[in-house]
Design a protein around this motif. Structure first.
Motif, mmCIF file in Angstrom:
data_model
loop_
_atom_site.group_PDB
_atom_site.id
_atom_site.type_symbol
_atom_site.label_atom_id
_atom_site.label_comp_id
_atom_site.label_asym_id
_atom_site.label_seq_id
_atom_site.Cartn_x
_atom_site.Cartn_y
_atom_site.Cartn_z
ATOM 1 N N THR A 455 0.855 -1.188 0.000
ATOM 2 C CA THR A 455 0.000 0.000 0.000
ATOM 3 C C THR A 455 0.888 1.234 0.000
ATOM 4 O O THR A 455 1.771 1.381 0.859
ATOM 5 N N ASN A 500 -4.835 2.748 -9.978
ATOM 6 C CA ASN A 500 -4.625 2.689 -8.529
ATOM 7 C C ASN A 500 -4.190 1.304 -8.071
ATOM 8 O O ASN A 500 -4.052 1.065 -6.886
ATOM 9 N N GLN A 501 -3.997 0.388 -8.990
ATOM 10 C CA GLN A 501 -3.476 -0.938 -8.671
ATOM 11 C C GLN A 501 -2.614 -1.383 -9.843
ATOM 12 O O GLN A 501 -3.099 -1.431 -10.986
ATOM 13 N N PRO A 526 -4.200 3.937 -2.451
ATOM 14 C CA PRO A 526 -5.521 4.357 -1.968
ATOM 15 C C PRO A 526 -5.751 5.840 -2.248
ATOM 16 O O PRO A 526 -4.809 6.643 -2.330
ATOM 17 N N CYS A 562 -13.707 6.315 -2.619
ATOM 18 C CA CYS A 562 -12.612 5.801 -1.792
ATOM 19 C C CYS A 562 -12.013 4.599 -2.499
ATOM 20 O O CYS A 562 -12.758 3.782 -3.085
ATOM 21 N N TYR A 563 -10.670 4.453 -2.430
ATOM 22 C CA TYR A 563 -10.045 3.237 -2.934
ATOM 23 C C TYR A 563 -8.942 2.830 -1.968
ATOM 24 O O TYR A 563 -8.132 3.672 -1.556
ATOM 25 N N PRO A 564 -8.904 1.560 -1.529
ATOM 26 C CA PRO A 564 -9.836 0.493 -1.900
ATOM 27 C C PRO A 564 -11.151 0.541 -1.129
ATOM 28 O O PRO A 564 -12.103 -0.122 -1.508
ATOM 29 N N CYS A 566 -13.545 2.782 2.352
ATOM 30 C CA CYS A 566 -13.588 3.631 3.542
ATOM 31 C C CYS A 566 -14.494 2.993 4.584
ATOM 32 O O CYS A 566 -15.411 2.239 4.254
ATOM 33 N N ASP A 602 -10.694 6.872 5.524
ATOM 34 C CA ASP A 602 -9.851 5.918 4.799
ATOM 35 C C ASP A 602 -8.679 5.548 5.704
ATOM 36 O O ASP A 602 -7.829 6.396 5.997
ATOM 37 N N LEU A 604 -6.113 3.897 5.151
ATOM 38 C CA LEU A 604 -4.812 3.894 4.483
ATOM 39 C C LEU A 604 -4.297 5.315 4.296
ATOM 40 O O LEU A 604 -3.122 5.614 4.538
ATOM 41 N N THR A 605 -5.194 6.225 3.851
ATOM 42 C CA THR A 605 -4.749 7.619 3.693
ATOM 43 C C THR A 605 -4.854 8.375 5.008
ATOM 44 O O THR A 605 -4.324 9.477 5.120
#
Length: 1439
Positions: A455, A500-501, A526, A562-564, A566, A602, A604-605
């Motif tokens: 990530t 994003n991946q 993310p 949101c990715y991936p 929230c 999120d 991750l962020t």
């Protein structure tokens, strides 16, 4: 008779003391007309009392006291002299007493007696106590009294001795103890000197001194003094100081450079007093010398000790430290010196092959400098290097060849050359094998390998490294999303979006081995949250405001980009509501307006974003209702009432279609039926003008209609088939069901739904539904007929009539099945599936069972000898399936056969041929069903029918097919299994049911281990086993039992292939464990601890658990049953409580699975605490202990002490006993003294004591009644009525007496002092004071007769009322008086004393007056009586 003559008469009487008669006659008994009688002397004596200093008259009779001596005593006896005597010293003692006349004295001392007031005493030997007894005798009265004196006896001092170390140690305390025989005890004084100069002094039984560095010897002097007699004795001790200085090493050759394989002599010199032991250290070995040099030395000398040691250099270290350590045998101090030796080595290892060592290639090393080739052995990383087929030695062992090199061959190599002194290691050569790449990983700096996913935030920088096992090194290339990113091993990675991946790959390339390897991870970038919205389901975004009725449910969603993903949190009115993205929202009131917020986070962020709306809950009239019937019938009038909770009262209006009205009530009468009648009532709050509406939907009754049955188009056997009946009824319908087969009723039920399971014998059924209006009871019915879905009797028919097929041709097969209403089909052949989308729907009639058929063309492309052909039919209604399988025999015209004679042998050339091909150009080859790539080693002929291996390899073993292209497509030939003969390789020693044994194999002595020697060999290898260099067996499987000694040896198995004539081996080191035995707990620097170990609380004891174990044991320590440590060495501090616990060390051999232990009982001394003096069977004595003189009290001194304390008793400051229990008898005087017991713990060297004050009661004696400021009251006490007399009752009592006063036999007071007022009557009573000692339980009293003066009253004159002239008449005057009154008569005007008088009238008068005055002698009060007498003439008788 006059007074004077009275006195003279009684003075002359014999035996009457002078002065006694004076008082008697003068004061009391001499008077007018009195005739003393013989009783008078006795009466007079009764009024006297005796006093030690003489005889005094009673109170009121002080005149004329007697001064003659009266015998008294003996009393107040005492012995004067010392309290303690010393054996051999003369002492004088004097006995005194109050005695009149002077007393005579006699002495008793044990069995010795003497006379006289003085006694001389000189003891010849010590006794526990000396008791002197003096007896005084009054020579007149012969009365006697006794007094005793107990003497303490001291002895000594003698036998003085100093104990201490034989040598003094610098820098530490050196302890000395002085002892001497003294009684009861000694005090000690110390002095210490150097060359006669005093260095210091101290007191006490022990002395600790630290000698200065400049002193060679010191003298200590101890003086012991008896604590009682103060006699003293002294002794001295001289001790030298242990020294250790100035150490250095001397080389005999004078050089510090040495050569490997030779011997050199070195000498160690040191200044040491008195002697030292030595330890040399060189090349990791220790050399000790047990010889101790003890020089004879004189005052001031500092002898130099030397120690020689021969050193043989066996290893090459360029430089090596040589260390000599000297240890003083007395002080234990150590000193060391280290000399760095330069070492020359004539032996070395060098490469014999040009170029760098490369994995997979051949490489050689050479031993340089050897003079005896036959004696060379080789080491890798200091361990013996086993020779194998890959590691080959030359005939003289000087050349070591690796064929080929492997990565594991990297290391330091030495050759070991045997010379006269033994084995000598050469200089080492570090060989680094070039290899790689392998084990490629993507690593995040400071975190580790990244795994399958990584990530990374957009714009973030992640420090990454691509690591790989490579030597000397690899080049690195990074690729992201398929594009080159970097050629550095370390990168600062920032993801590029979109996407994003994406995949991040690092590739490691070794330019020497020309190999590459890679690692990859999927990067997740993310983003979000953005565009957060609150959305109402099926409506859209809610906006700034959301109206929600109280109690209503609104379906809401919180959506965000949101990715991936929230997490969602909802908050209403500031409180957490939910963590779900979707909620069913019901507002909570009050308040009627609040903020609803959804927050997207999120993880991750680590960012969040939110959306909010203001929820408004409308106010106004509430709880509205319309009361009335729910169903109306056309033509019937009904009344309805509207109500609401409203303040003030609401106004109401109605709507019914196009009709309106006002008021709370509504009257309704329908004239015709309508589908629905809806009544609407509106309530309006007159103040807020807010309104609310309620409606009521009325059912209108008028028959059922529009009846319908819904259900499946076919009935399915074995499952429930569900039908539903509906109809238009007002207000509702009830339903009845029937179902029939060919007019025969099968069943019935009620309700809107019906579930039936058709019998297997039925082809179709009819269901009938009847609907009835629940109010009007009118009904209507309908029916429905349904066939039953069926599936039976499936089979396959071959068009050719044959079940044998040929590879490459097409055949037609037909599938038949009984199926109602229709089926779908699926064929399976050679792993492929064939489906037919066409559905056959036959037209069928009642009772018919149509047969459905399905045709399928099958093309045979593979050779399987036999192959199943399967047809499966599936009923389109019921979903049921049925299948049938037919086995087909397959003929294949194509095959693969060997084209070379003989068996396939690895390393030789071999060919295979494709047989039956009609189209050579279209042939391809398969190995194990996979395409076979052509290479320089695998060659095809021009027509591809011949495949040649040049040479064969072990990996070529497999099944080979040729694939021929024909009209229908590719056809595989019959397969040919080719087995390549090879080996041996991958030789392993395997333990049965366990696996490969590894580098070491543990086998217990006497155990049997089932082993196998396995190797990759075809068709097979012969096996040979060798143990400790000797042949063991030629079987592949052995039952191995190790032979000991040794406990460690090599077990090798050798595999030999007679076809390839090659061999290979595997080996393992067999470890034969033994033990544990001889387990001991050892105290560091002291030795084995024994059965008990004393450790003070808080102390640290360095302990080791040692045991004989091979290869080793694990150690576990347990204290008081609990695990303490798993280390062999511990710093042990006991945990208390308890103060006695077992310390156990357990040695466990994980290989023998045996354990053995050693234990010691740890004694943790404590105390003394809680010292108490206990009286037997009573308990603690407290601050005071009462003990009667001569009594025996059983006492114990108890203390919390572990393991035990010594007890000492002291009474009045003197030693009493050293026993814990004593029978205590107090010695008096004094009558109050301290009894102390002292508990001393010799292990903790602490003491503590308890004490009590012993009270020895005595009395009461000498009880007296004292009048304040006057003195003792005597036998009588005069007290006027109403007067107050201050009195005290005093007595000799210890520690004190209680006082009780009694007057006239009644209790008066319990105070020692009273203010006494007599109570009358009586006017004379006894006043007694009683002293009571509650400790001795004795009492004594003093008393006095209290006289309360009374009267005179009732004064009377008794006698004749008349008197005759010339005749004597007697008259008596009396009165009530206490004490007795004195009387005075008045006759003829003259006073006459006495109570009686005789009167003679000498002349005649008519009357004669007389009076009598009575006077109280104490109070002085008087009373008078007068009497008139009649005088008569004399009666003459005519004589």
């Amino acid at each position: 008779m006059g007074t004077a003559s009275c006195g003279r008469r009684y003075k002359d009487r014999a035996g009457v003391p002078p002065g006694i008669t004076d008082g008697l006659c003068h004061r009391r008994f001499c008077g007018i007309m009195i005739r003393p009688t013989a009783r008078l002397f006795l009466i007079c004596l009764a009024v006297f009392s005796f006093h030690p200093k003489g005889i005094f008259a009673s109170e009121g009779e002080q005149e004329g006291a007697v001064k003659d001596i009266v015998p008294l005593g003996p009393s107040s006896m005492a012995i004067r002299g010392v309290n303690t005597v010393t054996v051999g010293v003369p002492y004088a003692f004097t006995c005194s007493a109050t005695c009149s006349p002077a007393c005579t004295f006699s002495w008793r001392n044990g069995n010795q007696t003497s006379t006289g007031a003085e006694l001389t005493l000189q003891l010849k030997a010590r006794s526990p106590l000396e008791i002197l007894v003096c007896v005084a005798v009054n020579p007149d009265t012969r009365k006697s009294a006794t007094v005793s004196k107990t003497l303490g006896v001291t002895v000594g001092p003698s036998n003085i001795m100093i104990n201490g170390p034989s040598m003094l140690t610098l820098g530490v305390e050196n302890d000395f103890t002085c002892t001497a025989d003294c009684y009861p005890s000694c005090t000690y004084q110390w002095k210490w000197l150097w060359e006669g100069v005093p260095q210091g002094s101290s007191s006490g039984a022990t002395l600790s001194i630290i000698p200065p560095e400049t002193v060679n010897q010191e003298t200590v002097i101890c003086e012991a003094m008896d604590s009682v007699s103060h006699l003293f004795i002294s002794t001295s001790l001289q001790r030298y100081v242990a020294r250790l200085f100035n150490i250095y090493i001397v080389s005999k050759s004078g050089q510090w450079s040495v050569t490997v394989g030779q011997t050199f002599l070195f000498t160690c010199f040191v200044d040491c007093t008195p002697s030292c032991t030595y330890m040399w250290t060189f090349e990791g070995k220790t050399y000790e010398n047990d010889q101790v040099h003890v020089p004879v030395f004189h005052k001031g000398e500092k002898p130099m000790i030397k120690e020689e040691q021969e050193i043989t250099v066996t290893q090459d270290h360029r430089t090596e430290p040589l260390t000599c350590q000297a240890k003083n045998t007395i002080s234990g101090a150590t000193i060391s010196v280290t000399q760095i030796l330069t070492i020359d080595n004539p032996y070395s290892v060098r490469p014999a092959t040009q170029g760098v060592p490369m994995a997979g290639q051949t490489y050689s090393l050479q031993c340089i400098g050897s003079q005896n080739p036959a004696s060379i052995t080789w080491l890798q990383n200091s361990l013996p290097l086993p020779v194998s087929d890959r590691l080959v030695l030359s005939q003289d062992s000087t050349l070591l060849t690796f064929s080929p090199l492997m990565e594991s061959d990297t290391g330091t190599y030495q050759c070991v050359v045997n010379v006269d002194i033994g084995d000598v290691k050469s200089l080492g050569y570090r060989m680094q094998v070039n290899f790689g790449p392998s084990k490629v990983q993507i690593v995040e700096v400071n975190k580790g390998a990244v795994g399958k996913e990584l990530t990374a935030l957009a714009g973030s920088i992640t420090a990454l490294q691509c690591v790989a096992d490579c030597y000397p090194g690899c080049s690195i290339s990074w690729f992201y999303n398929g594009k080159m990113l970097s050629t550095n091993a370390s990168i600062s990675f920032t993801p590029v979006t979109p996407p994003n991946q994406a995949v991040l790959r690092c590739v490691a390339y070794d330019p020497l081995t020309t190999k590459n390897s890679s690692a990859e991870t999927t990067v997740i970038v993310p983003f979000g949250p953005i565009k957060v919205q609150i959305v109402e389901v099926n409506k859209g975004a809610v906006g700034k405001e959301l109206t929600a009725l109280a109690g209503s449910i609104t379906a809401l969603q919180c959506v965000a980009d949101c990715y991936p993903g929230c997490s969602i949190s909802w908050f209403y009115n500031g409180k957490m509501l939910s963590r779900n993205a979707s909620i069913s929202f019901t507002p909570v009131t009050p308040p009627n307006q609040a903020v609803l917020r959804c927050v997207a986070y999120d993880p991750l962020t680590t960012k969040n974003s939110s959306a909010e709306t203001t929820v408004i809950v409308p106010l106004g009239p509430s709880s509205m209702a319309i009361r009335g019937v729910n169903t109306v019938t056309v033509g019937v009038p009904y009344t309805f009432t509207c109500s609401a909770t409203c303040s003030p009262a609401c106004t109401f209006s109605w709507r019914n279609g196009n009709r309106t009205s006002t008021g709370a009530e509504l009257t309704l009468q329908l004239k015709a039926r309508s589908p629905l009648e809806i009544l609407v009532c509106v309530a309006v709050n007159p103040d807020t003008r807010k309104s609310a509406t309620v409606s009521k939907t009325l059912g209108v009754t008028e028959g059922p209609s529009n009846i319908m049955i819904n259900g499946p188009s076919m009935l399915i056997l074995g499952v429930e088939n569900n039908f539903t009946c509906t109809a238009d009824c007002y207000p509702s319908c009830t339903y009845q069901w029937k179902w029939l087969w060919e007019g025969l009723l099968l069943g019935s039920s009620s309700g809107a739904t019906l579930s039936i399971i058709p019998p297997e014998t039925v082809n179709q059924e009819t269901v009938i539904c009847e609907a009835m209006d629940s109010v009007s009871h009118l009904f209507i019915s309908t029916s429905l007929q349904r066939y039953v879905a069926r599936l039976f009797n499936i089979y396959i028919v071959s068009k050719s009539g044959q079940w044998s097929v040929t590879v490459g041709q097409t055949f037609l097969f037909t599938c038949f099945v009984d199926c109602t209403p229709s089926c779908t089909y699926m064929w399976t052949f050679e792993g492929k599936t064939y489906e037919n989308d066409q559905v056959h729907v036959p037209v069928f009639h009642k009772g018919e069972k149509p047969m459905i058929k399905e045709e399928q063309k099958i093309t045979v492309t593979q050779d399987h000898r036999t192959e199943p052909l399967t047809c499966q039919a599936k009923n389109t209604i019921s979903g049921a399936t049925i299948s049938v399988t037919q086995i087909l025999t397959i003929d294949n015209p194509y095959s693969v056969r060997p084209a070379t004679q003989g068996v396939p042998m690895a390393g030789q050339t071999y060919s295979l041929q494709c047989i039956g091909s009609q189209n050579p150009a279209s042939i391809t080859w398969l190995q194990n069903s996979l395409p076979l790539p052509v290479s320089d080693r695998l060659v095809l002929s021009q027509d591809s029918t011949l495949l040649t291996f040049s040479p064969l390899m072990e990996s070529d073993t497999g099944t080979y097919q040729c694939v021929v292209n024909v009209d229908i497509g590719d056809v595989k030939s019959l397969g040919y299994r080719m087995q390549v003969n090879f080996g041996p390789s991958k030789v392993q020693i395997v333990e049965v049911n366990k696996g490969a044994v590894g580098k070491e194999l543990t086998a217990l002595a006497g155990s049997i281990t089932a082993l196998q020697c396995v190797a990759d060999c075809y068709p097979g290898c012969s096996i040979s086993w060798f143990y400790n260099g000797k042949m063991l067996s030629t079987n592949a499987s052995i039952s191995f039992t190790p032979v000991t000694p040794p406990n460690q040896a090599v077990l090798r198995c050798v595999a030999y292939d007679p076809l390839t004539t090659k061999n290979s081996s595997a080996e393992t080191t067999v470890i034969v464990p033994f033990g544990p035995i001889k387990v001991q707990i050892v105290e560091v620097n002291k030795g084995a601890v024994g059965k008990e170990l004393t450790a003070l609380a808080g102390s640290i004891t360095a302990l080791q658990c040692v045991a004989d174990c091979y290869p080793g044991c694990s150690i576990s320590w347990f204290y008081n049953g609990k695990m303490l440590s798993r280390n062999a060495s511990i710093s042990f501090t006991p945990v208390t409580p308890p103060n006695q616990a077992v310390l156990r060390c357990v040695a466990y051999d994980p290989l023998t699975m045996k354990n053995s232990s050693a234990e010691t009982t740890v004694i943790v001394p404590f105390g003394p605490f809680k010292v108490e003096i206990i009286e037997a069977q009573k308990g603690p004595v407290g601050k005071e202990l009462t003990a009667l003189a001569g009594s025996i009290t059983a006492l114990q001194c108890v203390a919390d002490c572990y393991p035990g304390c010594s007890i000492s008793w002291f009474y009045n400051g003197k030693m009493l006993s050293r026993n814990a229990s004593i029978s205590f008898t107090p010695v008096t005087p004094p009558n109050q003294a301290v009894l102390r017991c002292v508990a001393y713990d010799p292990l903790t060297t602490k003491n503590s004591s308890a004490e009590t004050t012993v009270i020895v009661p005595f009395g009461p004696f000498k009880v007296e009644i004292i009048e304040a400021q006057k003195g003792p009251v005597g036998k009588e006490l005069t007290a006027l009525a109403g007067s107050i007399t201050a009195l005290q009752c005093v007595a000799d009592c210890y520690p004190g007496c209680s006082i009780s006063w009694f007057y006239n036999g009644k209790m008066l007071s319990r105070n020692a002092s009273i203010s006494f007022t007599p109570v009358t009557p009586p006017n004379q009573a006894v006043l007694r004071c009683v002293a009571y000692d509650p400790l001795t339980t004795k009492n004594s009293s003093a008393e006095t007769t209290v006289i309360v003066p009374y009267g005179p009253v009732d004064v009377t004159i008794s006698g004749s009322p008349s008197i005759e002239v010339g005749v004597k008449a007697s008259f008596t005057c009396s009165a009530t008086c206490s004490p007795a009154c004195t009387y005075t008569w008045t006759v003829y005007g003259s006073p006459v004393k006495g109570s009686s008088i005789d009167i003679t009238v000498s002349r005649y008068v008519a009357t004669e007056s007389i009076s009598c005055e009575a006077q109280n002698t104490l109070s002085g009060k008087t009373a008078t009586v007068n009497d008139t007498l009649t005088v008569t003439e004399p009666h003459w008788c005519g004589c």
